[in-house]
Scaffold this active site. Structure first.
Site, mmCIF file in Angstrom:
data_model
loop_
_atom_site.group_PDB
_atom_site.id
_atom_site.type_symbol
_atom_site.label_atom_id
_atom_site.label_comp_id
_atom_site.label_asym_id
_atom_site.label_seq_id
_atom_site.Cartn_x
_atom_site.Cartn_y
_atom_site.Cartn_z
ATOM 1 N N TYR A 113 0.810 -1.221 0.000
ATOM 2 C CA TYR A 113 0.000 0.000 0.000
ATOM 3 C C TYR A 113 0.843 1.271 0.000
ATOM 4 O O TYR A 113 0.313 2.361 -0.238
ATOM 5 C CB TYR A 113 -0.929 0.042 1.223
ATOM 6 C CG TYR A 113 -1.851 -1.139 1.370
ATOM 7 C CD1 TYR A 113 -2.107 -2.017 0.316
ATOM 8 C CD2 TYR A 113 -2.483 -1.390 2.589
ATOM 9 C CE1 TYR A 113 -2.944 -3.108 0.479
ATOM 10 C CE2 TYR A 113 -3.327 -2.469 2.758
ATOM 11 C CZ TYR A 113 -3.546 -3.328 1.700
ATOM 12 O OH TYR A 113 -4.380 -4.407 1.876
ATOM 13 N N HIS A 154 1.142 -11.619 2.422
ATOM 14 C CA HIS A 154 0.065 -10.902 1.737
ATOM 15 C C HIS A 154 -0.629 -11.773 0.684
ATOM 16 O O HIS A 154 -1.852 -11.865 0.654
ATOM 17 C CB HIS A 154 0.608 -9.625 1.098
ATOM 18 C CG HIS A 154 -0.440 -8.611 0.790
ATOM 19 N ND1 HIS A 154 -0.168 -7.279 0.631
ATOM 20 C CD2 HIS A 154 -1.792 -8.727 0.623
ATOM 21 C CE1 HIS A 154 -1.288 -6.618 0.372
ATOM 22 N NE2 HIS A 154 -2.282 -7.487 0.354
#
Length: 268
Positions: free
Chosen positions: A43, A101
């Protein structure tokens, strides 16, 4: 090790990569009552998330901070190196929850998970999590890890209810964390949610989030401005079992986050 016990709702920060806006959003969310903030190397906002936490009046110890190792950083040495970088970006000595992730790219189950175990042993991580794992990948990880899996984060909402993964999480005593719990906004137009929302003087977003909570999922909606308070209000909405069941009966199934390399893809 104590079991991870997440608040009923968390703050997602995917896409919020403007430093000042992200920091202000995190600060506001914590001041409103959020106590779980989710970020990721992918992000590119860990520093802003850390700044927002420091600006808030809420003690660091009261906040569950979760971040995720980028798929390209999942080789053994890269996990160790970039996890330290994430802690530095966040400005913390330890992170409450560290995820794999995506089980793609550099993911090598024995080596990747060995690094996660080491981070836990060194006290840099309090809990180990995985994200976007299928049941078979979860079973493999459970066999390889010394640490228990504390959470699996997956897309979850009324159009992708994830019954099998919910059951697996319940059976093995870990948290199922739901990203995109509003279906990237598409659920806000879903007629049954709109109808139920009217019956409770609530919003469709609150109904979708309350459904997740009722189904044992911890939703982490993104939100800014007034949406932060609206989403948090879902924790005070107690849907009747009959209404939860009405939402369960939605026949449509839609996955909004579906990259070609995803482990459930037919090409894999």
């Amino acid at each position: 090790m104590s079991r991870l016990d997440l608040p009923p709702i968390g703050l997602g920060t995917s896409g919020n990569d403007d430093f000042e806006e992200c920091a202000a959003t995190v600060e506001t969310a914590l001041d409103l009552g959020y106590r779980h903030v989710d970020t990721a190397q992918m992000y590119d906002n860990e520093a802003a998330v850390g700044e927002g936490i420091r600006r808030s009046d809420v003690d660091r110890e009261a906040v569950t901070i979760a971040t995720k190792i980028h798929p390209d950083n999942l080789a053994y040495e890269d996990v160790l190196e970039t996890a330290a970088e994430s802690l530095d970006q966040l400005g913390v000595d330890t992170v409450d929850l560290l995820y794999v992730h995506w089980p793609i790219s550099a993911y090598d189950p024995p080596e990747t998970l060995r690094a996660f175990d080491e981070l836990l042993e060194e006290g840099l991580v309090d809990h180990v999590g995985v994200s976007n794992f299928t049941p078979s990948l979860l079973e493999e990880a459970r066999q390889l890890l010394d640490a228990p899996i504390a959470a699996n984060q997956v897309e979850c909402h009324p159009l992708l209810p994830q019954q099998e993964l919910r059951a697996h999480a319940h059976e093995h005593g870990y948290e199922l964390v739901g990203y995109s719990p509003l279906g990237q906004g598409e659920l806000l137009e879903e007629p049954i949610l709109t109808e139920i929302a009217g019956e409770y003087d609530a919003t469709p977003a609150q109904v979708a989030l309350s459904w997740a909570i009722a189904r044992g999922v911890t939703p982490i909606p993104k939100g800014r401005g007034d949406h932060l308070r609206e989403n948090l209000g879902a924790t005070e909405l107690d849907l009747r079992a009959t209404d939860v069941a009405r939402i369960d009966e939605l026949g449509e199934r839609t996955r909004f986050v579906d990259p070609d390399a995803a482990p459930w893809s037919e090409s894999q």
